[in-house]
Design a protein around this motif. Structure first.
Motif, PDB file in Angstrom:
ATOM      1  N   ASP A 244       0.290  15.554  10.815  1.00  0.00           N
ATOM      2  CA  ASP A 244      -0.375  15.755   9.537  1.00  0.00           C
ATOM      3  C   ASP A 244      -0.686  14.432   8.850  1.00  0.00           C
ATOM      4  O   ASP A 244      -1.587  14.357   8.010  1.00  0.00           O
ATOM      5  N   ILE A 245       0.091  13.408   9.179  1.00  0.00           N
ATOM      6  CA  ILE A 245      -0.045  12.065   8.619  1.00  0.00           C
ATOM      7  C   ILE A 245       0.290  11.088   9.743  1.00  0.00           C
ATOM      8  O   ILE A 245       1.159  11.376  10.569  1.00  0.00           O
ATOM      9  N   VAL A 246      -0.382   9.950   9.782  1.00  0.00           N
ATOM     10  CA  VAL A 246      -0.033   8.917  10.754  1.00  0.00           C
ATOM     11  C   VAL A 246       0.326   7.627  10.022  1.00  0.00           C
ATOM     12  O   VAL A 246      -0.122   7.380   8.902  1.00  0.00           O
ATOM     13  N   MET A 247       1.136   6.817  10.683  1.00  0.00           N
ATOM     14  CA  MET A 247       1.711   5.625  10.060  1.00  0.00           C
ATOM     15  C   MET A 247       1.461   4.382  10.898  1.00  0.00           C
ATOM     16  O   MET A 247       1.471   4.440  12.136  1.00  0.00           O
ATOM     17  N   VAL A 248       1.257   3.256  10.210  1.00  0.00           N
ATOM     18  CA  VAL A 248       1.252   1.937  10.837  1.00  0.00           C
ATOM     19  C   VAL A 248       2.438   1.161  10.277  1.00  0.00           C
ATOM     20  O   VAL A 248       2.660   1.122   9.059  1.00  0.00           O
ATOM     21  N   LYS A 249       3.215   0.539  11.168  1.00  0.00           N
ATOM     22  CA  LYS A 249       4.444  -0.157  10.776  1.00  0.00           C
ATOM     23  C   LYS A 249       4.692  -1.324  11.726  1.00  0.00           C
ATOM     24  O   LYS A 249       4.619  -1.124  12.942  1.00  0.00           O
ATOM     25  N   PRO A 250       4.980  -2.530  11.174  1.00  0.00           N
ATOM     26  CA  PRO A 250       4.981  -2.961   9.782  1.00  0.00           C
ATOM     27  C   PRO A 250       3.577  -2.952   9.180  1.00  0.00           C
ATOM     28  O   PRO A 250       2.603  -2.614   9.859  1.00  0.00           O
ATOM     29  N   ALA A 251       3.486  -3.380   7.921  1.00  0.00           N
ATOM     30  CA  ALA A 251       2.209  -3.338   7.233  1.00  0.00           C
ATOM     31  C   ALA A 251       1.485  -4.687   7.256  1.00  0.00           C
ATOM     32  O   ALA A 251       0.423  -4.831   7.854  1.00  0.00           O
ATOM     33  N   MET A 252       2.069  -5.715   6.648  1.00  0.00           N
ATOM     34  CA  MET A 252       1.307  -6.930   6.373  1.00  0.00           C
ATOM     35  C   MET A 252       0.833  -7.659   7.614  1.00  0.00           C
ATOM     36  O   MET A 252      -0.243  -8.263   7.598  1.00  0.00           O
ATOM     37  N   SER A 253       1.592  -7.612   8.698  1.00  0.00           N
ATOM     38  CA  SER A 253       1.165  -8.314   9.911  1.00  0.00           C
ATOM     39  C   SER A 253       0.221  -7.486  10.759  1.00  0.00           C
ATOM     40  O   SER A 253      -0.268  -7.967  11.788  1.00  0.00           O
ATOM     41  N   TYR A 254      -0.052  -6.248  10.337  1.00  0.00           N
ATOM     42  CA  TYR A 254      -0.855  -5.330  11.150  1.00  0.00           C
ATOM     43  C   TYR A 254      -1.949  -4.664  10.322  1.00  0.00           C
ATOM     44  O   TYR A 254      -2.315  -3.515  10.555  1.00  0.00           O
ATOM     45  N   LEU A 255      -2.508  -5.415   9.366  1.00  0.00           N
ATOM     46  CA  LEU A 255      -3.550  -4.863   8.515  1.00  0.00           C
ATOM     47  C   LEU A 255      -4.815  -4.537   9.300  1.00  0.00           C
ATOM     48  O   LEU A 255      -5.563  -3.624   8.932  1.00  0.00           O
ATOM     49  N   ASP A 256      -5.056  -5.270  10.394  1.00  0.00           N
ATOM     50  CA  ASP A 256      -6.220  -4.945  11.218  1.00  0.00           C
ATOM     51  C   ASP A 256      -6.046  -3.588  11.890  1.00  0.00           C
ATOM     52  O   ASP A 256      -6.972  -2.769  11.938  1.00  0.00           O
ATOM     53  N   VAL A 257      -4.854  -3.329  12.388  1.00  0.00           N
ATOM     54  CA  VAL A 257      -4.570  -2.028  13.002  1.00  0.00           C
ATOM     55  C   VAL A 257      -4.668  -0.933  11.955  1.00  0.00           C
ATOM     56  O   VAL A 257      -5.246   0.136  12.200  1.00  0.00           O
ATOM     57  N   LEU A 258      -4.125  -1.184  10.777  1.00  0.00           N
ATOM     58  CA  LEU A 258      -4.193  -0.223   9.686  1.00  0.00           C
ATOM     59  C   LEU A 258      -5.646   0.111   9.356  1.00  0.00           C
ATOM     60  O   LEU A 258      -5.999   1.290   9.178  1.00  0.00           O
ATOM     61  N   ALA A 259      -6.492  -0.905   9.275  1.00  0.00           N
ATOM     62  CA  ALA A 259      -7.910  -0.675   8.980  1.00  0.00           C
ATOM     63  C   ALA A 259      -8.575   0.130  10.092  1.00  0.00           C
ATOM     64  O   ALA A 259      -9.395   1.023   9.820  1.00  0.00           O
ATOM     65  N   ARG A 294       3.917 -10.917  -9.129  1.00  0.00           N
ATOM     66  CA  ARG A 294       2.548 -11.038  -8.627  1.00  0.00           C
ATOM     67  C   ARG A 294       2.500 -10.902  -7.112  1.00  0.00           C
ATOM     68  O   ARG A 294       1.575 -10.285  -6.563  1.00  0.00           O
ATOM     69  N   ALA A 295       3.476 -11.485  -6.412  1.00  0.00           N
ATOM     70  CA  ALA A 295       3.494 -11.405  -4.952  1.00  0.00           C
ATOM     71  C   ALA A 295       3.710  -9.964  -4.482  1.00  0.00           C
ATOM     72  O   ALA A 295       3.088  -9.505  -3.520  1.00  0.00           O
ATOM     73  N   ILE A 296       4.612  -9.249  -5.155  1.00  0.00           N
ATOM     74  CA  ILE A 296       4.847  -7.845  -4.807  1.00  0.00           C
ATOM     75  C   ILE A 296       3.561  -7.045  -4.990  1.00  0.00           C
ATOM     76  O   ILE A 296       3.130  -6.302  -4.091  1.00  0.00           O
ATOM     77  N   HIS A 297       2.944  -7.192  -6.148  1.00  0.00           N
ATOM     78  CA  HIS A 297       1.725  -6.429  -6.437  1.00  0.00           C
ATOM     79  C   HIS A 297       0.612  -6.781  -5.456  1.00  0.00           C
ATOM     80  O   HIS A 297      -0.071  -5.896  -4.917  1.00  0.00           O
ATOM     81  N   GLU A 298       0.447  -8.060  -5.199  1.00  0.00           N
ATOM     82  CA  GLU A 298      -0.617  -8.493  -4.278  1.00  0.00           C
ATOM     83  C   GLU A 298      -0.381  -7.960  -2.876  1.00  0.00           C
ATOM     84  O   GLU A 298      -1.325  -7.546  -2.189  1.00  0.00           O
ATOM     85  N   SER A 299       0.865  -7.955  -2.438  1.00  0.00           N
ATOM     86  CA  SER A 299       1.153  -7.454  -1.092  1.00  0.00           C
ATOM     87  C   SER A 299       0.800  -5.978  -0.979  1.00  0.00           C
ATOM     88  O   SER A 299       0.254  -5.527   0.041  1.00  0.00           O
ATOM     89  N   LEU A 300       1.105  -5.202  -2.006  1.00  0.00           N
ATOM     90  CA  LEU A 300       0.807  -3.777  -1.976  1.00  0.00           C
ATOM     91  C   LEU A 300      -0.697  -3.512  -2.078  1.00  0.00           C
ATOM     92  O   LEU A 300      -1.225  -2.616  -1.405  1.00  0.00           O
ATOM     93  N   VAL A 301      -1.384  -4.279  -2.912  1.00  0.00           N
ATOM     94  CA  VAL A 301      -2.832  -4.129  -3.020  1.00  0.00           C
ATOM     95  C   VAL A 301      -3.499  -4.432  -1.681  1.00  0.00           C
ATOM     96  O   VAL A 301      -4.438  -3.744  -1.257  1.00  0.00           O
ATOM     97  N   GLY A 302      -2.998  -5.459  -0.974  1.00  0.00           N
ATOM     98  CA  GLY A 302      -3.570  -5.792   0.336  1.00  0.00           C
ATOM     99  C   GLY A 302      -3.421  -4.666   1.332  1.00  0.00           C
ATOM    100  O   GLY A 302      -4.324  -4.375   2.115  1.00  0.00           O
ATOM    101  N   ILE A 303      -2.257  -4.003   1.307  1.00  0.00           N
ATOM    102  CA  ILE A 303      -2.020  -2.877   2.214  1.00  0.00           C
ATOM    103  C   ILE A 303      -2.934  -1.709   1.854  1.00  0.00           C
ATOM    104  O   ILE A 303      -3.529  -1.067   2.730  1.00  0.00           O
ATOM    105  N   LYS A 304      -3.064  -1.441   0.563  1.00  0.00           N
ATOM    106  CA  LYS A 304      -3.944  -0.365   0.114  1.00  0.00           C
ATOM    107  C   LYS A 304      -5.396  -0.687   0.449  1.00  0.00           C
ATOM    108  O   LYS A 304      -6.157   0.183   0.904  1.00  0.00           O
ATOM    109  N   ARG A 305      -5.790  -1.926   0.235  1.00  0.00           N
ATOM    110  CA  ARG A 305      -7.165  -2.341   0.511  1.00  0.00           C
ATOM    111  C   ARG A 305      -7.525  -2.171   1.987  1.00  0.00           C
ATOM    112  O   ARG A 305      -8.663  -1.824   2.336  1.00  0.00           O
TER     113      ARG A 305
END
Length: 324
Positions: A244-259, A294-305
């Motif tokens: 029903d839902i799929v996941m990418v893990k970890p997030a920040m080093s795998y943003l290309d896969v997430l996209a 700011r770093a926390i917020h930016e990291s989360l925005v990057g994952i969402k983006r």
């Protein structure tokens, strides 16, 4: 002098204007809080490698779940730390096992206000620390593991878990668990597949959080960090099996896969901001090297983006408070 005809800075001039034209926004309901509950403790225990994160008692788990719900967090993901482990991770399937007891407690406490989710994997429960049972040669036996995953899924569903997080990276795990759930009438229990879960160095602090007994590594079943297409293939396979839902893990080093997954998926796509990502930011901030908030917020925005519809993050409750 020649001046530029296009002035992109116009839309950046004030905080109100920047807020109005923001392309990516965070919302508390899109955040999921991972929480650890330890059997046999009466008070929560702090984790040295994850400042601010606890191994909860049942009572402190209830309180933290209430805080998350009051902050508007979308869900909690529960991980159990048992007192006794064995080769088959049998505590994972028992109704009186710590994860199932905790699930029942949290579901009774906040189940109408927040989505109660559970990690479905054997690594916390086995005395060898692997995500499945081992064969005679010491290798993880995929198909024998699926039999236990089915039992574990039913135990978690009976305890009140609304979303089962299949994180073991066994082939066929989604289909096996879906069949087991449907066969017992749990048609409404959702499956969130950790589809593109990479063999990452960023899981280090998590090993302390679950008191992992692992020796060696999990590279025979988790994805190689260099493989982008394989991550997408895993996600598509899980969707075909009924995730029903799929996941990418970890997030920040795998943003290309997430996209990639977000572009191809017709089901929600989540990402897990894992323990190492959390601890790096906390450590750098503690030394005064970066602006923590700011770093926390930016990291989360990057994952969402990059395409995440929801994010598992240890800052979920805190960030939800900021957003509200």
């Amino acid at each position: 002098m020649t001046f530029p005809e296009t002035r992109l800075r116009r839309l950046r001039t004030t905080p109100a204007l920047r807020r109005l034209v923001a392309e990516t926004r965070l919302h508390p309901a899109e955040l999921v809080l991972p929480m650890f509950v330890r059997e046999g403790v009466s008070e929560p225990l702090p984790l040295g490698s994850m400042p601010g994160i606890l191994q909860h008692s049942i009572d402190s788990l209830r309180r933290a779940a209430n805080e998350a719900a009051e902050a508007g967090v979308g869900g909690v993901m529960l991980f159990g730390v048992p007192e006794v482990r064995d080769a088959n991770g049998s505590a994972a399937c028992r109704a009186d096992g710590i994860l199932n007891v905790a699930t029942e407690a949290v579901a009774a406490e906040v189940g109408d206000a927040i989505v109660v989710q559970t990690d479905l994997c054997l690594d916390e429960f086995t005395d060898h620390g692997h995500c499945g049972v081992l064969d005679a040669n010491g290798a993880v036996d995929n198909d024998a593991t699926l039999v236990i995953y089915r039992e574990m899924a039913l135990a978690q569903a009976r305890a009140g878990s609304q979303v089962l997080g299949l994180s073991g990276m066994m082939d066929g795990q989604v289909a096996a668990v879906r069949e087991a759930l449907d066969g017992e009438g749990f048609h409404d229990t959702a499956i969130m597949a950790y589809s593109a879960k990479y063999a990452s160095a960023f899981y280090g602090p998590f090993r302390e959080a679950v008191d992992s007994q692992l020796t060696g590594d999990r590279r025979s079943y988790q994805l190689d960090p260099g493989n982008r297409r394989e991550g997408l293939r895993e996600a598509i396979t899980d969707i075909e099996e009924g995730a029903d839902i799929v996941m990418v893990k970890p997030a920040m080093s795998y943003l290309d896969v997430l996209a990639d997954v977000a572009a191809a998926s017709d089901v929600p796509v989540w990402a897990y901001q894992v323990s190492g990502e959390y601890s790096m930011i906390e450590a750098a901030a503690a030394h005064g090297w970066i602006d923590r908030n700011r770093a926390i917020h930016e990291s989360l925005v990057g994952i969402k983006r990059a395409g995440a519809d929801a994010i598992l993050t240890y800052w979920a409750t805190e960030v939800a408070g900021w957003l509200k």
